[in-house]
Design an enzyme around this catalytic site. Sequence first.
Site, PDB file in Angstrom:
ATOM      1  CD1 TRP A   1       0.433  14.650 -53.771  1.00 50.16           C
ATOM      2  CD2 TRP A   1       2.263  13.389 -53.659  1.00 50.16           C
ATOM      3  NE1 TRP A   1       1.321  15.165 -54.671  1.00 50.16           N
ATOM      4  CE2 TRP A   1       2.461  14.411 -54.629  1.00 50.16           C
ATOM      5  CE3 TRP A   1       3.278  12.479 -53.435  1.00 50.16           C
ATOM      6  CZ2 TRP A   1       3.656  14.533 -55.348  1.00 50.16           C
ATOM      7  CZ3 TRP A   1       4.460  12.612 -54.154  1.00 50.16           C
ATOM      8  CH2 TRP A   1       4.635  13.624 -55.101  1.00 50.16           C
ATOM      9  CG  ASN A   2      -1.713  15.059 -47.368  1.00 46.67           C
ATOM     10  OD1 ASN A   2      -2.315  16.098 -47.573  1.00 46.67           O
ATOM     11  ND2 ASN A   2      -2.329  13.874 -47.307  1.00 46.67           N
TER      12      ASN A   2
ATOM     13  CG  HIS B   1      10.941  11.422 -29.403  1.00 50.38           C
ATOM     14  ND1 HIS B   1      11.316  10.224 -28.831  1.00 50.38           N
ATOM     15  CD2 HIS B   1      12.032  11.879 -30.067  1.00 50.38           C
ATOM     16  CE1 HIS B   1      12.585   9.981 -29.116  1.00 50.38           C
ATOM     17  NE2 HIS B   1      13.041  10.977 -29.859  1.00 50.38           N
TER      18      HIS B   1
ATOM     19  CG  HIS C   1       7.453   8.319 -29.562  1.00 53.46           C
ATOM     20  ND1 HIS C   1       6.443   9.000 -28.912  1.00 53.46           N
ATOM     21  CD2 HIS C   1       8.543   8.413 -28.752  1.00 53.46           C
ATOM     22  CE1 HIS C   1       6.893   9.475 -27.766  1.00 53.46           C
ATOM     23  NE2 HIS C   1       8.160   9.128 -27.645  1.00 53.46           N
TER      24      HIS C   1
ATOM     25  CG  HIS D   1      15.304  10.079 -26.746  1.00 53.91           C
ATOM     26  ND1 HIS D   1      15.155  11.354 -27.251  1.00 53.91           N
ATOM     27  CD2 HIS D   1      14.327   9.940 -25.797  1.00 53.91           C
ATOM     28  CE1 HIS D   1      14.141  11.960 -26.640  1.00 53.91           C
ATOM     29  NE2 HIS D   1      13.636  11.134 -25.753  1.00 53.91           N
TER      30      HIS D   1
END
Length: 257
Positions: A61-62, A69, A73, A79
Amino acid sequence: MSVLAALTDALRSGAVEVVDLTTPLQESTPILELPPPFANTSRFRLEELSRYDDRGPAWYWNDIHTGEHTGTHLDAPNHWVTGRDGLDVSQAPMSTLVAPAVVIDKTAEVAADPDFLLEIAHLEAWQAEHGPLPEGGWLLYRTGWEAYGATQEEFMNADEAGPHTPGVSAECARWIAQESPLTGFGVETVGTDAGAAGGFDPPFACHNFLMGANKWGLTSLRNLGRLPIRGAVVVVSPLPIVGGSGSPTRALALIEH
């Protein structure tokens, strides 16, 4: 047969196809780069935690490092300063995330001029030929720009005058935001605005008007050429980041055969 059972049968038979509109996330995924003194988002990066070793003998896993963004996306209304009191990305209505979509294709015009801008007259001509824009739906702007997504340099197409990428005029951005029945606007480029939009009135008009109207942006799309002009359903799946201004997103389209 129920509607959902009919849908699952159609997916199984191929009568309905799922098209992936998403740019894969990796370190080389192009991102928007702002000039000094403005802060920039980070590139996508994996940080390995374990990989079948002493740190975790049976699992890999990471951690992920990315900006909101980055890659394909969703831009939420909050925003931009004009939508600062609007919805955050976790509050996106389900009717926005699953909605009808239409495609306007200007690949030929952009091939001749990378600074090409979509105008209100183009949308009026499209509607005269293909019918009205969908209520609560998405307008997806096909420009052929996905072909340049392999490197940051090609995707941004910048010189001493700045980036040269297609977009919409300020007048068209205002019309999409304030007069059209759409919920959002999707593009193949790094952002919903044209490369030259910093010099528009107002600057970055697409962000300015869309976010101010509580509408949504969707960027870095691929495979729009596989979609019909009208009739697709888009499924947008951002991370529900509370307070977030956007999120990397898996964007899919359902099309009938």
